[in-house]
Design a protein around this motif. Structure first.
Motif, PDB file in Angstrom:
ATOM      1  N   LYS A   1      -6.809  -0.376  -1.051  1.00 20.09           N
ATOM      2  CA  LYS A   1      -5.882   0.472  -1.811  1.00 20.09           C
ATOM      3  C   LYS A   1      -6.162   0.481  -3.318  1.00 20.09           C
ATOM      4  O   LYS A   1      -6.310   1.564  -3.923  1.00 20.09           O
TER       5      LYS A   1
ATOM      6  N   LEU B   1      -3.690   5.096   4.293  1.00 19.84           N
ATOM      7  CA  LEU B   1      -4.304   5.204   2.976  1.00 19.84           C
ATOM      8  C   LEU B   1      -4.648   6.641   2.584  1.00 19.84           C
ATOM      9  O   LEU B   1      -4.215   7.125   1.535  1.00 19.84           O
ATOM     10  N   ASP B   2      -5.446   7.331   3.427  1.00 22.70           N
ATOM     11  CA  ASP B   2      -5.882   8.678   3.071  1.00 22.70           C
ATOM     12  C   ASP B   2      -6.611   9.277   4.276  1.00 22.70           C
ATOM     13  O   ASP B   2      -7.595   8.705   4.744  1.00 22.70           O
TER      14      ASP B   2
ATOM     15  N   VAL C   1      -6.264   3.331   9.140  1.00 17.93           N
ATOM     16  CA  VAL C   1      -6.646   3.392   7.724  1.00 17.93           C
ATOM     17  C   VAL C   1      -6.392   4.786   7.174  1.00 17.93           C
ATOM     18  O   VAL C   1      -5.876   4.954   6.061  1.00 17.93           O
ATOM     19  N   GLN C   2      -6.705   5.797   7.954  1.00 15.22           N
ATOM     20  CA  GLN C   2      -6.482   7.169   7.507  1.00 15.22           C
ATOM     21  C   GLN C   2      -4.995   7.480   7.365  1.00 15.22           C
ATOM     22  O   GLN C   2      -4.578   8.119   6.401  1.00 15.22           O
TER      23      GLN C   2
ATOM     24  N   VAL D   1      -6.579  -2.622   4.370  1.00 11.35           N
ATOM     25  CA  VAL D   1      -6.011  -1.639   3.438  1.00 11.35           C
ATOM     26  C   VAL D   1      -5.433  -2.294   2.191  1.00 11.35           C
ATOM     27  O   VAL D   1      -5.390  -1.673   1.131  1.00 11.35           O
TER      28      VAL D   1
ATOM     29  N   VAL E   1       0.804  -1.219   0.000  1.00 12.52           N
ATOM     30  CA  VAL E   1       0.000   0.000   0.000  1.00 12.52           C
ATOM     31  C   VAL E   1       0.837   1.269   0.000  1.00 12.52           C
ATOM     32  O   VAL E   1       0.607   2.181  -0.798  1.00 12.52           O
ATOM     33  N   ASN E   2       1.814   1.358   0.907  1.00 14.53           N
ATOM     34  CA  ASN E   2       2.520   2.639   1.082  1.00 14.53           C
ATOM     35  C   ASN E   2       4.011   2.486   1.374  1.00 14.53           C
ATOM     36  O   ASN E   2       4.579   3.249   2.151  1.00 14.53           O
TER      37      ASN E   2
ATOM     38  N   HIS F   1      -9.380   2.314  -3.989  1.00 11.02           N
ATOM     39  CA  HIS F   1      -9.238   3.747  -3.743  1.00 11.02           C
ATOM     40  C   HIS F   1      -8.550   4.431  -4.925  1.00 11.02           C
ATOM     41  O   HIS F   1      -8.950   5.528  -5.340  1.00 11.02           O
ATOM     42  N   ASP F   2      -7.533   3.784  -5.464  1.00  7.40           N
ATOM     43  CA  ASP F   2      -6.838   4.341  -6.631  1.00  7.40           C
ATOM     44  C   ASP F   2      -7.772   4.478  -7.827  1.00  7.40           C
ATOM     45  O   ASP F   2      -7.629   5.402  -8.641  1.00  7.40           O
TER      46      ASP F   2
END
Length: 339
Positions: free
Chosen positions: A140, A223-224, A219-220, A136, A111-112, A143-144
């Motif tokens: 992910k 991810l975002d 999650v925030q 996530v 994810v990141n 979300h993309d």
């Protein structure tokens, strides 16, 4: 290049799994050291086809160690991680202690992983909550594609997430039911055998439990920060494997067919989604597996752009040990961990 690795909490469920994953994935270790509390000194743990003697964390000299994987609980991590960081380049910690620290990256490699390139100020990298990690991984790629606005998740978490004693309690209570012995409740607030308990970790003033709060804020962070999350965490009488019922609201349109196609190509995801009896994954099938399994992908008709899905993963692996080792592999692949 090879690296000297220490595993702190090597006698626990996750610590043992960390040793197993290191061996399975043939991590380039010149030496692996098993560490635990003084009462575990001299115990033996498996590492591939080898047996390691457990050393006491309190007396271990970390000089010359390249990497530490920690899964010894929050109190131990809070005390020891800063001390160890004075001698070791990187610590990957599985406790909740450092996850929301602004100077500590919270990483799920699929994810990141790119966050690692910005620097690791304290030398500590945090592993997320086990339920967050699998969530996530599934969110992910979606979300993309369509930008997630809101997530509603209910978990079905196995007792292994609460440790050895919790697994033993489920076994004892299950046996007691069959032989008509008294049910002894120790590790959980209520009977866990043939029951579900909507309570994991302590309650907060908000009415949520700490476990639910962890999922919401993690999650925030991963991810975002604009994604709104609400969670209900439930303990179920399963030994290994966390399951999640997830409903997602998006800003842009996305069909179930498109989501299936995206997730089939996404790293770490495995879609098993047939609309027939048994055409989905349960915790029994996920135990011992590395993937995050996704089933029951369908349109949520209550919102303009919504999907519902079922997410299952081995909580001791992707939820903890595997994710930690994958982070270590990222450090090597990104040339952050030098010989």
């Amino acid at each position: 290049m090879t690296y000297k690795v220490a595993v702190v909490g090597a006698t626990g469920n996750v610590g043992r799994e960390m040793l197993s994953v290191l061996a399975e994935r043939q991590f380039p270790a010149s030496e692996v050291v098993a560490l635990a509390s003084t009462r575990s000194t001299g115990r033996e743990v498996s590492f591939g086809d080898k047996v390691l003697k457990v050393h006491a964390l309190d007396y271990y000299d970390f000089k010359g160690t390249d990497l530490v994987l920690m899964s010894a609980g929050g109190k131990v991590s809070k005390e020891w991680a800063p001390k160890i960081a004075q001698h070791v380049p990187f610590i990957i910690d599985n406790s909740s202690t450092w996850r929301m620290d602004r100077d500590v990256p919270l990483i799920v490699p699929e994810v990141n992983a790119s966050v690692l390139d910005a620097g690791i100020k304290k030398g500590i990298i945090a592993n997320p909550n086990c339920s967050t990690a699998q969530l996530v991984v599934a969110l992910k790629p979606l979300h993309d594609e369509a930008t997630i606005k809101r997530v509603v998740v209910s978990t079905y978490q196995s007792v292994s997430g609460a440790g050895h004693e919790a697994m033993d309690e489920l076994f004892r209570q299950t046996r007691a039911v069959f032989v008509a012995d008294p049910i002894e409740v120790e590790r959980f607030p209520k009977q866990i055998a043939f029951n579900v308990i909507p309570h994991i970790d302590e309650f907060l003033d908000s009415g949520y439990t700490k476990e639910e709060w962890k999922m919401m804020v993690e999650v925030q962070k991963i991810l975002d920060p604009d994604i709104q999350v609400t969670a209900t965490a439930v303990r179920v009488p399963v030994f290994i494997g966390h399951s999640e019922s997830v409903t997602v609201e998006f800003e842009k349109p996305i069909t179930a067919q498109r989501a299936r196609a995206i997730l089939r190509e996404a790293p770490g995801c495995l879609v098993i989604d047939k609309h027939e009896d048994g055409g989905y994954i349960t915790p029994v099938e996920c135990a011992g597996e590395d993937a995050t399994f996704i089933s029951r992908i369908r349109k949520d008709p209550t919102v303009e752009h919504g999907l519902s899905l079922w997410v299952v993963s081995d909580n001791l692996r992707k939820g903890a040990a595997l994710n930690a080792v994958q982070i270590a592999e990222c450090l090597i692949n990104r040339k952050l961990l030098e010989d």
